[in-house]
Design an enzyme around this catalytic site. Structure first.
Site, PDB file in Angstrom:
ATOM      1  N   LYS A 223      -7.357 -65.015  -3.304  1.00  0.00           N
ATOM      2  CA  LYS A 223      -7.612 -63.965  -4.300  1.00  0.00           C
ATOM      3  C   LYS A 223      -6.349 -63.507  -5.023  1.00  0.00           C
ATOM      4  CE  LYS A 223     -12.205 -62.682  -3.044  1.00  0.00           C
ATOM      5  NZ  LYS A 223     -13.148 -61.830  -2.317  1.00  0.00           N
ATOM      6  N   ARG A 263     -13.784 -65.515   5.495  1.00  0.00           N
ATOM      7  CA  ARG A 263     -14.428 -66.452   4.558  1.00  0.00           C
ATOM      8  C   ARG A 263     -13.327 -67.140   3.756  1.00  0.00           C
ATOM      9  NH1 ARG A 263     -15.647 -66.384  -0.781  1.00  0.00           N
ATOM     10  NH2 ARG A 263     -17.640 -67.249  -1.472  1.00  0.00           N
TER      11      ARG A 263
HETATM   12  N1  PMM Z   1     -15.868 -63.066  -2.692  1.00  0.00           N
HETATM   13  C1  PMM Z   1     -16.302 -64.040  -3.500  1.00  0.00           C
HETATM   14  C2  PMM Z   1     -17.580 -64.606  -3.323  1.00  0.00           C
HETATM   15  N2  PMM Z   1     -18.381 -64.209  -2.319  1.00  0.00           N
HETATM   16  N3  PMM Z   1     -18.747 -62.845  -0.436  1.00  0.00           N
HETATM   17  C3  PMM Z   1     -18.330 -61.872   0.384  1.00  0.00           C
HETATM   18  N4  PMM Z   1     -19.114 -61.472   1.388  1.00  0.00           N
HETATM   19  N5  PMM Z   1     -17.122 -61.271   0.231  1.00  0.00           N
HETATM   20  C4  PMM Z   1     -16.274 -61.599  -0.790  1.00  0.00           C
HETATM   21  O1  PMM Z   1     -15.195 -60.986  -0.911  1.00  0.00           O
HETATM   22  C5  PMM Z   1     -16.673 -62.636  -1.671  1.00  0.00           C
HETATM   23  C6  PMM Z   1     -17.947 -63.242  -1.466  1.00  0.00           C
HETATM   24  C7  PMM Z   1     -15.430 -64.493  -4.631  1.00  0.00           C
HETATM   25  O2  PMM Z   1     -14.605 -65.555  -4.246  1.00  0.00           O
HETATM   26  P1  PMM Z   1     -14.878 -67.105  -4.620  1.00  0.00           P
HETATM   27  O3  PMM Z   1     -15.447 -67.140  -6.026  1.00  0.00           O
HETATM   28  O4  PMM Z   1     -13.560 -67.748  -4.538  1.00  0.00           O
HETATM   29  O5  PMM Z   1     -15.823 -67.670  -3.634  1.00  0.00           O
END
Ligand code: PMM
Length: 284
Positions: A223, A263
């Site tokens: 991020k 994650r």
């Molecule tokens: N961030 C992204 C997508 N899904 N889900 C949860 N639970 N928490 C998060 O902070 C989160 C998420 C955005 O990141 P990406 O587009 O790189 O997957």
């Protein structure tokens, strides 16, 4: 120590912080958009992440990067559901990353084990009833609005206190809507209506988030705040894909602070990080 991490009813129990690998079936996610955009390569990538140590795989078809427009439902279904089915058929524990009840409902029928809704049920009024009826585990993330204009909502006087209060309010609403408290996971939503200083303050106070009494998911992977931390003397910001070592550092810190899961896009280093954290925990 599992009392520190907590248990999520309906999911396997791991003896350490779990590793959630990310498969974004999108052309435009900020860190890996376009890389696994067809069904076959998305399934293959999910299986690779499992081989590298992921305990569960989070499949999403809508980018939530700041400023991203929404994808329509038919397109989201086309992206996500075949990948969910493919991974479930290989025995993988699958999480579906969606703000749409219809997608969650179909993914659960197809065998998904967990619904990860970055809006915590706010984006779609049918989400909570669908999750409640399916008796599915549910991630409630801190969210203040859609990606299109979320940066304007990054205004806090006490980010930790406000995130805890807003998450508690959301959890109460989700429980009132019929989702059992023991199926809820909470997530501070790093980068969602938050600047780098807010993300860092939340990571510095994970213990206060644990006071919500539910297992905690931390999703720091690649991020923007990591870009800021890693900015070089000339002002150069490393691109998202060069933030994996920093991500693994956050994984180790989060695991030490009792996170239930992290994650991440790149699994290998985080799988090592959570194992090191576990070994240190055992030596306590
Ligand atoms: N961030 C992204 C997508 N899904 N889900 C949860 N639970 N928490 C998060 O902070 C989160 C998420 C955005 O990141 P990406 O587009 O790189 O997957």
């Amino acid at each position: 120590m599992s009392t520190l991490r907590g248990r999520v009813a309906g999911l396997p129990e791991w003896d350490r912080c779990a590793v959630m690998g990310v498969v974004n079936v999108t052309p435009d996610s900020f860190s890996d958009g376009g890389r696994w955009f067809d069904t076959g390569s998305a399934i293959k990538h999910g299986l690779e992440l499992v081989a590298q140590g992921a305990d569960l795989i989070d499949v999403g078809g809508e980018s939530t990067r700041p400023g991203a427009p929404r994808v329509d439902e038919a397109e989201e279904a086309r992206r996500v559901l075949p990948v969910v089915r493919g991974l479930v058929s290989e025995g993988v524990t699958v999480s579906v990353d969606t703000m749409r009840a219809a997608i969650a409902e179909r993914a659960l029928i197809d065998g998904a084990a967990l619904v990860n809704d970055v809006s915590g049920g706010l984006a779609d009024p049918r989400m909570v009833p669908v999750v409640a009826a399916a008796e599915a585990p549910f991630v409630v993330m801190h969210w203040r609005g859609f990606s299109e204009d979320m940066n304007s909502r990054a205004v806090y006087s006490d980010v930790v206190g406000e995130v805890v209060d807003e998450l508690r309010e959301r959890m109460d609403a989700v429980v009132a809507g019929g989702v059992a408290a023991e199926r809820i996971v909470v997530d501070p939503g790093l980068g969602f209506a938050k600047g780098a200083e807010h993300d860092l303050a939340l990571l510095a106070h994970l213990g206060e988030l644990r006071s919500l009494g539910r297992p905690l998911l931390v999703a720091a992977s690649r991020k923007r705040f990591l870009g800021r931390v890693l900015t070089d003397e000339g002002g150069g910001v490393p691109p998202a894909r060069e933030r994996d070592a920093a991500t693994a550092a956050v994984s180790a810190l989060s695991a030490r602070e009792g996170a239930w899961a992290v994650r991440v896009h790149e699994v290998r280093a985080t799988a090592d990080a959570v194992r090191v954290a576990r070994a240190v925990e055992e030596a306590e």
